[in-house]
Design a protein around this motif. Structure first.
Motif, PDB file in Angstrom:
ATOM      1  N   LEU A  64       0.830  -1.243  -0.034  1.00  0.00           N
ATOM      2  CA  LEU A  64       0.049  -0.338   0.278  1.00  0.00           C
ATOM      3  C   LEU A  64       0.258   0.958  -0.425  1.00  0.00           C
ATOM      4  CD1 LEU A  64      -3.032  -0.487   2.484  1.00  0.00           C
ATOM      5  CD2 LEU A  64      -2.472  -0.644  -0.514  1.00  0.00           C
ATOM      6  N   GLY A  65       1.822   1.065   0.150  1.00  0.00           N
ATOM      7  CA  GLY A  65       2.869   2.233  -0.251  1.00  0.00           C
ATOM      8  C   GLY A  65       3.299   3.298   1.067  1.00  0.00           C
ATOM      9  N   GLN A  66       3.064   2.351   2.525  1.00  0.00           N
ATOM     10  CA  GLN A  66       3.218   3.153   3.439  1.00  0.00           C
ATOM     11  C   GLN A  66       4.329   3.450   3.720  1.00  0.00           C
ATOM     12  OE1 GLN A  66      -0.184   0.737   6.001  1.00  0.00           O
ATOM     13  NE2 GLN A  66      -1.527   1.616   4.264  1.00  0.00           N
ATOM     14  N   HIS A  67       4.940   4.797   3.084  1.00  0.00           N
ATOM     15  CA  HIS A  67       5.842   5.307   3.238  1.00  0.00           C
ATOM     16  C   HIS A  67       5.415   6.787   4.070  1.00  0.00           C
ATOM     17  CE1 HIS A  67       8.595   2.244   2.349  1.00  0.00           C
ATOM     18  NE2 HIS A  67       7.705   1.927   1.274  1.00  0.00           N
ATOM     19  N   PHE A  68       5.428   7.378   4.792  1.00  0.00           N
ATOM     20  CA  PHE A  68       5.075   8.554   5.601  1.00  0.00           C
ATOM     21  C   PHE A  68       6.077   9.516   5.675  1.00  0.00           C
ATOM     22  CE2 PHE A  68       2.221   5.399   7.433  1.00  0.00           C
ATOM     23  CZ  PHE A  68       1.398   5.277   6.755  1.00  0.00           C
ATOM     24  N   LEU A  69       5.170  10.541   5.090  1.00  0.00           N
ATOM     25  CA  LEU A  69       6.752  12.152   4.803  1.00  0.00           C
ATOM     26  C   LEU A  69       6.787  12.403   6.242  1.00  0.00           C
ATOM     27  CD1 LEU A  69       5.515  14.665   1.699  1.00  0.00           C
ATOM     28  CD2 LEU A  69       7.220  13.378   2.190  1.00  0.00           C
ATOM     29  N   LYS A  70       7.847  13.073   7.046  1.00  0.00           N
ATOM     30  CA  LYS A  70       8.262  12.972   8.300  1.00  0.00           C
ATOM     31  C   LYS A  70       7.928  14.032   8.753  1.00  0.00           C
ATOM     32  CE  LYS A  70      12.299  11.044   8.712  1.00  0.00           C
ATOM     33  NZ  LYS A  70      13.591  10.044   8.770  1.00  0.00           N
ATOM     34  N   ILE A 118      -5.021  11.892  -2.918  1.00  0.00           N
ATOM     35  CA  ILE A 118      -4.958  10.503  -2.404  1.00  0.00           C
ATOM     36  C   ILE A 118      -4.220   9.722  -1.487  1.00  0.00           C
ATOM     37  CG2 ILE A 118      -4.552   8.695  -3.968  1.00  0.00           C
ATOM     38  CD1 ILE A 118      -4.876  11.023  -6.816  1.00  0.00           C
ATOM     39  N   GLY A 119      -5.084   9.182  -0.515  1.00  0.00           N
ATOM     40  CA  GLY A 119      -3.623   8.268  -0.239  1.00  0.00           C
ATOM     41  C   GLY A 119      -3.513   9.249   1.136  1.00  0.00           C
ATOM     42  N   ALA A 120      -4.408  10.012   1.680  1.00  0.00           N
ATOM     43  CA  ALA A 120      -4.089  10.259   2.856  1.00  0.00           C
ATOM     44  C   ALA A 120      -3.451   9.998   4.284  1.00  0.00           C
ATOM     45  CB  ALA A 120      -5.532  11.330   3.567  1.00  0.00           C
ATOM     46  N   ILE A 172      -9.123  10.810   0.712  1.00  0.00           N
ATOM     47  CA  ILE A 172      -9.124   8.979   0.836  1.00  0.00           C
ATOM     48  C   ILE A 172      -8.196   8.508   1.217  1.00  0.00           C
ATOM     49  CG2 ILE A 172      -9.427   7.395  -1.328  1.00  0.00           C
ATOM     50  CD1 ILE A 172     -10.177   9.917  -3.169  1.00  0.00           C
ATOM     51  N   GLU A 173      -8.837   7.476   1.705  1.00  0.00           N
ATOM     52  CA  GLU A 173      -7.309   6.692   2.293  1.00  0.00           C
ATOM     53  C   GLU A 173      -8.375   5.450   2.017  1.00  0.00           C
ATOM     54  OE1 GLU A 173      -3.970   6.747   3.383  1.00  0.00           O
ATOM     55  OE2 GLU A 173      -4.856   4.478   3.571  1.00  0.00           O
ATOM     56  N   ILE A 174      -7.790   3.727   2.151  1.00  0.00           N
ATOM     57  CA  ILE A 174      -8.147   2.485   1.214  1.00  0.00           C
ATOM     58  C   ILE A 174      -7.994   1.846   3.123  1.00  0.00           C
ATOM     59  CG2 ILE A 174      -5.596   1.121   0.718  1.00  0.00           C
ATOM     60  CD1 ILE A 174      -7.116  -0.118  -0.951  1.00  0.00           C
ATOM     61  N   LYS A 199     -12.112   4.023   0.759  1.00  0.00           N
ATOM     62  CA  LYS A 199     -12.053   2.981  -0.402  1.00  0.00           C
ATOM     63  C   LYS A 199     -10.320   3.260  -1.092  1.00  0.00           C
ATOM     64  CE  LYS A 199     -16.615   3.988  -3.134  1.00  0.00           C
ATOM     65  NZ  LYS A 199     -17.215   4.623  -3.335  1.00  0.00           N
ATOM     66  N   ASP A 200     -10.810   2.255  -2.142  1.00  0.00           N
ATOM     67  CA  ASP A 200      -9.489   2.600  -3.185  1.00  0.00           C
ATOM     68  C   ASP A 200      -9.774   3.105  -3.951  1.00  0.00           C
ATOM     69  OD1 ASP A 200      -7.934   2.062  -5.405  1.00  0.00           O
ATOM     70  OD2 ASP A 200      -7.892  -0.531  -4.704  1.00  0.00           O
ATOM     71  N   VAL A 201      -8.507   3.964  -4.167  1.00  0.00           N
ATOM     72  CA  VAL A 201      -9.250   5.611  -4.860  1.00  0.00           C
ATOM     73  C   VAL A 201      -9.355   4.736  -6.661  1.00  0.00           C
ATOM     74  CG1 VAL A 201      -6.103   5.707  -5.611  1.00  0.00           C
ATOM     75  CG2 VAL A 201      -7.618   8.076  -5.679  1.00  0.00           C
ATOM     76  N   LEU A 202      -8.800   4.019  -7.004  1.00  0.00           N
ATOM     77  CA  LEU A 202      -9.141   3.191  -8.149  1.00  0.00           C
ATOM     78  C   LEU A 202     -10.449   2.896  -8.002  1.00  0.00           C
ATOM     79  CD1 LEU A 202      -6.034   1.555  -9.129  1.00  0.00           C
ATOM     80  CD2 LEU A 202      -6.436   3.396  -9.826  1.00  0.00           C
TER      81      LEU A 202
HETATM   82  N1  SAM Z   1      -0.663  11.530   3.214  1.00  0.00           N
HETATM   83  C1  SAM Z   1       0.347  10.449   3.618  1.00  0.00           C
HETATM   84  C2  SAM Z   1       1.866  11.199   3.814  1.00  0.00           C
HETATM   85  O1  SAM Z   1       1.983  11.879   2.819  1.00  0.00           O
HETATM   86  O2  SAM Z   1       3.383  10.934   4.503  1.00  0.00           O
HETATM   87  C3  SAM Z   1       0.083   9.428   3.701  1.00  0.00           C
HETATM   88  C4  SAM Z   1       0.869   8.847   2.297  1.00  0.00           C
HETATM   89  S1  SAM Z   1       1.184   6.556   1.782  1.00  0.00           S
HETATM   90  C5  SAM Z   1       3.311   7.217   0.930  1.00  0.00           C
HETATM   91  C6  SAM Z   1       0.292   6.558   1.150  1.00  0.00           C
HETATM   92  C7  SAM Z   1      -1.071   6.245   1.485  1.00  0.00           C
HETATM   93  O3  SAM Z   1      -1.748   5.768   0.694  1.00  0.00           O
HETATM   94  C8  SAM Z   1      -1.273   5.195   2.747  1.00  0.00           C
HETATM   95  O4  SAM Z   1      -1.996   5.451   3.992  1.00  0.00           O
HETATM   96  C9  SAM Z   1      -1.594   4.285   1.948  1.00  0.00           C
HETATM   97  O5  SAM Z   1      -2.026   2.929   2.679  1.00  0.00           O
HETATM   98  C10 SAM Z   1      -2.375   4.640   0.781  1.00  0.00           C
HETATM   99  N2  SAM Z   1      -3.129   3.949  -0.143  1.00  0.00           N
HETATM  100  C11 SAM Z   1      -2.451   3.041  -0.653  1.00  0.00           C
HETATM  101  N3  SAM Z   1      -3.405   2.569  -1.980  1.00  0.00           N
HETATM  102  C12 SAM Z   1      -3.941   2.931  -1.867  1.00  0.00           C
HETATM  103  C13 SAM Z   1      -5.401   2.926  -3.001  1.00  0.00           C
HETATM  104  N4  SAM Z   1      -5.327   2.374  -3.091  1.00  0.00           N
HETATM  105  N5  SAM Z   1      -6.404   3.680  -2.665  1.00  0.00           N
HETATM  106  C14 SAM Z   1      -6.499   5.151  -1.337  1.00  0.00           C
HETATM  107  N6  SAM Z   1      -5.351   4.478  -1.044  1.00  0.00           N
HETATM  108  C15 SAM Z   1      -4.938   4.070  -0.739  1.00  0.00           C
END
Ligand code: SAM
Length: 266
Positions: free
Chosen positions: A4-10, A33-35, A53-55, A78-81
């Motif tokens: 899910l690309g969960q790398h958060f900005l510090k 997208i991906g909040a 949006i956050e999945i 939701k899934d943004v797609l």
């Molecule tokens: N917004 C935060 C930040 O800036 O640090 C988190 C960004 S993180 C790189 C990506 C975010 O997108 C994660 O919270 C992840 O769970 C969410 N995510 C991944 N796939 C997704 C999808 N298909 N639809 C919605 N959100 C999604």
């Protein structure tokens, strides 16, 4: 959860800087997208409305709690797609999950294009991508990175890399560097056939156009190699001899027109 690309900005400074690139006014409707847990969302709340949006259910619940005090922020789990972007959105932002970069970019470009044709003003997107992906988005003919994606992005938008972001800006740190990109839609017609043609050409990007199309002949409804070579040589002339990765977008448009005729006659 790596997928899910969960790398958060510090850095709060960087989060604020990203929000600043959006130049939010009180008339803006922003889609994020991906909040995640809302660390960027909180800097977007001066907009008229924010859709975040956050999945991930756990993060969504955190986000919801954090955004409770802002009546103009709607959080969506939701899934943004699979999500139909609201019709009033004019700005899009996201530190994107890199796993869905291609699909989400296509969706964003087509959305901005349709918004532009509806007369929505002040339309653009500020998005964080993997560095290599951003470089493919902005590549031009002759460059190693030039691809179907470059054609798609270049057709629909003015695309610029605002800045590169090091791995260390994220927790956990990803394996790759990132780049912040701005996309401003161009006033062009939606053209699905163009991307179909770009797709079949770039499957063989080091070949000559004519050979690339012959190798992709099953997409052109023509099984007979020799017959196709004759038809293409006649209709493409010199263009057929050019290598795919040197093709300018106008040339791909021209090839598309020839392919359209071919498909219609078949
Ligand atoms: N917004 C935060 C930040 O800036 O640090 C988190 C960004 S993180 C790189 C990506 C975010 O997108 C994660 O919270 C992840 O769970 C969410 N995510 C991944 N796939 C997704 C999808 N298909 N639809 C919605 N959100 C999604």
């Amino acid at each position: 959860m790596v997928k899910l690309g969960q790398h958060f900005l510090k850095s709060e400074e960087l989060l604020k800087e990203i929000a600043d690139y959006l130049e939010i006014t009180k008339d803006d409707v922003v889609l994020e997208i991906g909040a995640g847990d809302g660390r960027l969302t909180k800097y977007l709340t001066s907009a008229k409305k924010v859709y975040a949006i956050e999945i991930d259910k756990k993060l969504f619940l955190k986000l919801k709690k954090k955004m409770k005090e802002f009546s103009n922020v709607e959080v969506i789990n939701k899934d943004v797609l699979d999500y139909e972007f609201p019709k009033e959105v004019n700005k899009i932002v996201g530190n994107l999950p890199y796993e869905i970069s291609s699909a989400i970019t296509e969706k964003i470009l087509l959305f901005l294009n349709s918004q532009l044709h509806k007369g929505v003003k002040d339309l653009f997107a500020v998005l964080m991508y993997q560095r290599e992906f951003a470089e493919r988005m902005t590549a031009f003919p002759g460059l190693r990175d030039y691809s179907r994606l470059s054609v798609l992005v270049n057709y629909y938008a003015d695309c610029q890399i605002i800045k590169y972001i090091p791995k260390t800006a994220f927790r956990p740190a990803p394996k790759v560097e990132s780049a912040l990109v701005k996309l401003i839609p161009k006033d062009v017609k939606r053209d699905d056939l163009l991307f179909y043609v770009a797709k079949i050409l770039f499957m063989h990007k080091n070949k000559k156009v004519i050979n690339a199309l012959i190798d992709s002949r099953h997409f052109l409804k023509e099984k007979d190699k020799n017959k196709l070579r004759k038809i293409l040589a006649k209709s493409l002339g010199k263009l057929g001899e050019k290598k795919v990765f040197y093709l300018e977008i106008d040339e791909i448009m021209l090839i598309k027109q020839k392919i359209k005729d071919l498909l219609q006659n078949n």
